[in-house]
Scaffold this motif. Sequence first.
Motif, PDB file in Angstrom:
ATOM      1  N   LEU A   3      50.929  41.889  35.792  1.00 33.83           N
ATOM      2  CA  LEU A   3      49.400  42.246  35.276  1.00 33.83           C
ATOM      3  C   LEU A   3      48.761  40.994  34.735  1.00 33.83           C
ATOM      4  O   LEU A   3      47.501  41.254  34.887  1.00 33.83           O
ATOM      5  CB  LEU A   3      49.611  43.316  34.386  1.00 33.83           C
ATOM      6  N   ALA A   4      49.444  39.853  34.252  1.00 30.95           N
ATOM      7  CA  ALA A   4      48.828  38.819  33.586  1.00 30.95           C
ATOM      8  C   ALA A   4      47.792  38.248  34.870  1.00 30.95           C
ATOM      9  O   ALA A   4      46.786  37.597  34.352  1.00 30.95           O
ATOM     10  CB  ALA A   4      49.627  37.730  33.154  1.00 30.95           C
ATOM     11  N   LEU A   5      48.223  38.272  36.051  1.00 33.71           N
ATOM     12  CA  LEU A   5      47.262  37.741  37.102  1.00 33.71           C
ATOM     13  C   LEU A   5      46.120  38.524  37.100  1.00 33.71           C
ATOM     14  O   LEU A   5      44.948  37.876  37.513  1.00 33.71           O
ATOM     15  CB  LEU A   5      48.086  37.888  38.393  1.00 33.71           C
ATOM     16  N   LEU A   6      46.024  39.824  36.827  1.00 32.45           N
ATOM     17  CA  LEU A   6      44.697  40.670  36.725  1.00 32.45           C
ATOM     18  C   LEU A   6      43.718  39.965  35.955  1.00 32.45           C
ATOM     19  O   LEU A   6      42.543  40.144  36.077  1.00 32.45           O
ATOM     20  CB  LEU A   6      45.135  42.207  36.591  1.00 32.45           C
ATOM     21  N   ALA A   7      44.233  39.831  34.477  1.00 34.07           N
ATOM     22  CA  ALA A   7      43.507  39.093  33.781  1.00 34.07           C
ATOM     23  C   ALA A   7      42.664  37.948  33.801  1.00 34.07           C
ATOM     24  O   ALA A   7      41.577  37.572  34.051  1.00 34.07           O
ATOM     25  CB  ALA A   7      43.945  38.863  32.359  1.00 34.07           C
ATOM     26  N   LEU A   8      43.653  36.888  34.620  1.00 35.12           N
ATOM     27  CA  LEU A   8      43.314  35.704  35.448  1.00 35.12           C
ATOM     28  C   LEU A   8      42.271  36.032  36.392  1.00 35.12           C
ATOM     29  O   LEU A   8      41.109  35.448  36.632  1.00 35.12           O
ATOM     30  CB  LEU A   8      44.274  34.905  35.837  1.00 35.12           C
ATOM     31  N   ALA A   9      42.496  37.180  37.217  1.00 38.37           N
ATOM     32  CA  ALA A   9      41.295  37.387  38.174  1.00 38.37           C
ATOM     33  C   ALA A   9      39.963  37.860  37.754  1.00 38.37           C
ATOM     34  O   ALA A   9      38.909  37.627  38.265  1.00 38.37           O
ATOM     35  CB  ALA A   9      42.075  38.352  39.179  1.00 38.37           C
ATOM     36  N   ILE A  10      40.234  38.610  36.709  1.00 43.80           N
ATOM     37  CA  ILE A  10      38.780  39.118  35.855  1.00 43.80           C
ATOM     38  C   ILE A  10      38.176  37.836  35.406  1.00 43.80           C
ATOM     39  O   ILE A  10      36.991  37.601  35.680  1.00 43.80           O
ATOM     40  CB  ILE A  10      39.219  40.048  34.658  1.00 43.80           C
ATOM     41  N   ILE A 129      48.659  32.196  42.948  1.00 41.67           N
ATOM     42  CA  ILE A 129      47.520  31.457  42.779  1.00 41.67           C
ATOM     43  C   ILE A 129      46.492  31.857  43.552  1.00 41.67           C
ATOM     44  O   ILE A 129      45.352  32.272  43.077  1.00 41.67           O
ATOM     45  CB  ILE A 129      47.773  29.912  43.247  1.00 41.67           C
ATOM     46  N   ALA A 130      46.672  32.552  44.653  1.00 40.60           N
ATOM     47  CA  ALA A 130      45.701  33.286  45.506  1.00 40.60           C
ATOM     48  C   ALA A 130      45.151  34.470  44.876  1.00 40.60           C
ATOM     49  O   ALA A 130      43.876  34.878  45.031  1.00 40.60           O
ATOM     50  CB  ALA A 130      46.210  33.666  46.983  1.00 40.60           C
ATOM     51  N   MET A 131      46.122  35.236  44.363  1.00 40.27           N
ATOM     52  CA  MET A 131      45.825  36.535  43.509  1.00 40.27           C
ATOM     53  C   MET A 131      44.761  36.139  42.463  1.00 40.27           C
ATOM     54  O   MET A 131      43.702  37.085  42.278  1.00 40.27           O
ATOM     55  CB  MET A 131      47.250  37.031  42.719  1.00 40.27           C
ATOM     56  N   MET A 132      44.737  35.061  41.749  1.00 42.96           N
ATOM     57  CA  MET A 132      43.897  34.580  40.622  1.00 42.96           C
ATOM     58  C   MET A 132      42.315  34.271  41.266  1.00 42.96           C
ATOM     59  O   MET A 132      41.517  34.900  40.686  1.00 42.96           O
ATOM     60  CB  MET A 132      44.274  33.468  39.980  1.00 42.96           C
ATOM     61  N   PHE A 133      42.666  33.621  42.636  1.00 44.09           N
ATOM     62  CA  PHE A 133      41.291  33.221  43.306  1.00 44.09           C
ATOM     63  C   PHE A 133      40.522  34.538  43.879  1.00 44.09           C
ATOM     64  O   PHE A 133      39.374  34.256  44.365  1.00 44.09           O
ATOM     65  CB  PHE A 133      41.747  32.089  44.253  1.00 44.09           C
ATOM     66  N   ALA A 172      39.499  39.622  26.656  1.00 48.89           N
ATOM     67  CA  ALA A 172      40.550  40.514  25.968  1.00 48.89           C
ATOM     68  C   ALA A 172      41.815  40.499  26.831  1.00 48.89           C
ATOM     69  O   ALA A 172      42.805  40.754  26.224  1.00 48.89           O
ATOM     70  CB  ALA A 172      39.767  41.845  26.018  1.00 48.89           C
ATOM     71  N   GLY A 173      41.520  40.421  28.279  1.00 49.10           N
ATOM     72  CA  GLY A 173      42.748  40.682  29.125  1.00 49.10           C
ATOM     73  C   GLY A 173      43.912  39.407  29.132  1.00 49.10           C
ATOM     74  O   GLY A 173      45.017  39.778  29.242  1.00 49.10           O
ATOM     75  N   ILE A 174      43.169  38.259  28.956  1.00 48.15           N
ATOM     76  CA  ILE A 174      44.100  37.262  28.598  1.00 48.15           C
ATOM     77  C   ILE A 174      44.952  37.322  27.327  1.00 48.15           C
ATOM     78  O   ILE A 174      46.128  37.305  27.323  1.00 48.15           O
ATOM     79  CB  ILE A 174      43.384  35.781  28.670  1.00 48.15           C
ATOM     80  N   ALA A 175      44.148  37.588  26.404  1.00 41.86           N
ATOM     81  CA  ALA A 175      44.710  37.885  25.013  1.00 41.86           C
ATOM     82  C   ALA A 175      46.030  39.072  24.977  1.00 41.86           C
ATOM     83  O   ALA A 175      46.775  38.738  24.327  1.00 41.86           O
ATOM     84  CB  ALA A 175      43.798  38.185  23.933  1.00 41.86           C
ATOM     85  N   ARG A 176      45.869  39.960  25.791  1.00 44.80           N
ATOM     86  CA  ARG A 176      46.677  41.046  25.762  1.00 44.80           C
ATOM     87  C   ARG A 176      47.872  40.804  26.695  1.00 44.80           C
ATOM     88  O   ARG A 176      48.877  41.295  26.466  1.00 44.80           O
ATOM     89  CB  ARG A 176      45.869  42.492  26.314  1.00 44.80           C
ATOM     90  N   LEU A 177      47.442  40.414  27.924  1.00 42.88           N
ATOM     91  CA  LEU A 177      48.477  40.384  29.032  1.00 42.88           C
ATOM     92  C   LEU A 177      49.157  38.963  29.550  1.00 42.88           C
ATOM     93  O   LEU A 177      50.554  38.827  30.157  1.00 42.88           O
ATOM     94  CB  LEU A 177      47.722  40.917  30.373  1.00 42.88           C
ATOM     95  N   VAL A 178      48.497  38.058  28.955  1.00 40.44           N
ATOM     96  CA  VAL A 178      49.150  36.598  29.551  1.00 40.44           C
ATOM     97  C   VAL A 178      50.028  36.436  28.327  1.00 40.44           C
ATOM     98  O   VAL A 178      49.726  36.222  27.229  1.00 40.44           O
ATOM     99  CB  VAL A 178      48.128  35.560  29.607  1.00 40.44           C
ATOM    100  N   PRO A 179      51.375  36.120  28.844  1.00 39.07           N
ATOM    101  CA  PRO A 179      52.385  35.576  27.982  1.00 39.07           C
ATOM    102  C   PRO A 179      52.129  34.234  27.078  1.00 39.07           C
ATOM    103  O   PRO A 179      51.510  33.360  27.735  1.00 39.07           O
ATOM    104  CB  PRO A 179      53.733  35.904  28.661  1.00 39.07           C
TER     105      PRO A 179
END
Length: 402
Positions: A3-10, A129-133, A172-179
């Motif tokens: 899910l951390a990739l979702l935060a990066l994608a946002i 990487i593609a998921m983030m982009f 907020a997503g990075i703070a919550r989801l990225v380890p």
Amino acid sequence: MPLALLALAIGAFGIGTTEFVIMGLLPEVAGDFGVSIPTAGLLVTGYALGVVIGAPLMTVLGTKVPRKRMLMLLMGLFIVGNLLSAVAPAFAVMLIGRVIASLAHGAFFGIGSVVAAELVASDKKAGAIAMMFTGLTVANVVGVPLGTLIGQNVGWRVTFGIVAALGVVGLAGIARLVPDLPRPEGVHLRHELAAFKNAQVLLAMAMTVLGFGGVFAAITYIAPMMTHIAGFADGSVTWLLVLFGLGMVGGNLIGGKFADRALMPMLYVSLGALAVVLALFTLTAHNKIAAAVTIALIGALGFATVPPLQKRVLDQAHGAPTLASAVNIGAFNLGNALSAWLGGMVIAAGLGYTAPNWVGAALAAAALVLAVLSATLERRHGTRGTVLASAAPTGQRTPVHH
């Protein structure tokens, strides 16, 4: 995919929206501030230059900061820059806001690429990487047209206010989801800089400048090309750019999937096909349906190169990839600026609105030549990681061959 990739994608979605939405709002911004359209165009140029300068600058400043915290700081910078643009009382203040926002761009994608790759298994790194982009590509399909529509009907300041709010969601997503990923021990600025002594890293960045530059040689002048040559109405250009964006989304995901299986063959195919399609665009630009299909193909083939090129840099800068990854994002923007300038030159020389397509084809072909050269050198000398092996600190030496 975590899910951390979702935060990066946002976060990537917000950055992609603010980068490109200004192009559709230049008349409104120019009118409000009482400046000419060319002067308002400095908001585009200033942002691009800010990315080129900010990518290495912000990454260097963040070498002693844990990556998650640095990503949060960068999103904070992005929010401040867009809020300043939204409330700017004068054109100069808005330009400052654009530059502040742009400083976060390169470092966010550079550090984000490293983080995304670390979150997954080794055979899924390009896909991550593609998921983030994907956030950046979806921005061109949804964020930019919607932001342009809101700006034209409600006010451009509202658009930038919404983009700032997207930044808050991303933060907020990075703070919550990225380890909390620890900063690699023993990796210092001199080790990051050592990557630039590696010929393979420099070749990968040159491929980025030329390959993606080929895309923007054509797309920068898409409006006059489609209205004067293909016969589209002015209002159709937005939807043609949506087609381009849809192509980008598909190409990005395909590029990520196949780069994990066969990276260099993926580059050969995408760069070679891109060169051919750009050359054919000089012919298909004269027909509405053929032009629309070609635009989607350019988006797909152009962005199919992004995950493999970014992963190529990460692979070659093995052990100290953060600065090289961020600088490669700046290389995309350098390619955009270079190709837009060259495309403008051939139009100014009287060669017509389709002439930039030949420029794009030549740039993509040159990138393909560099890809073949890079692979040949690697086979002969095993250049991957040789510089960084000698630069790595004691006890953390990187093997020369992988």
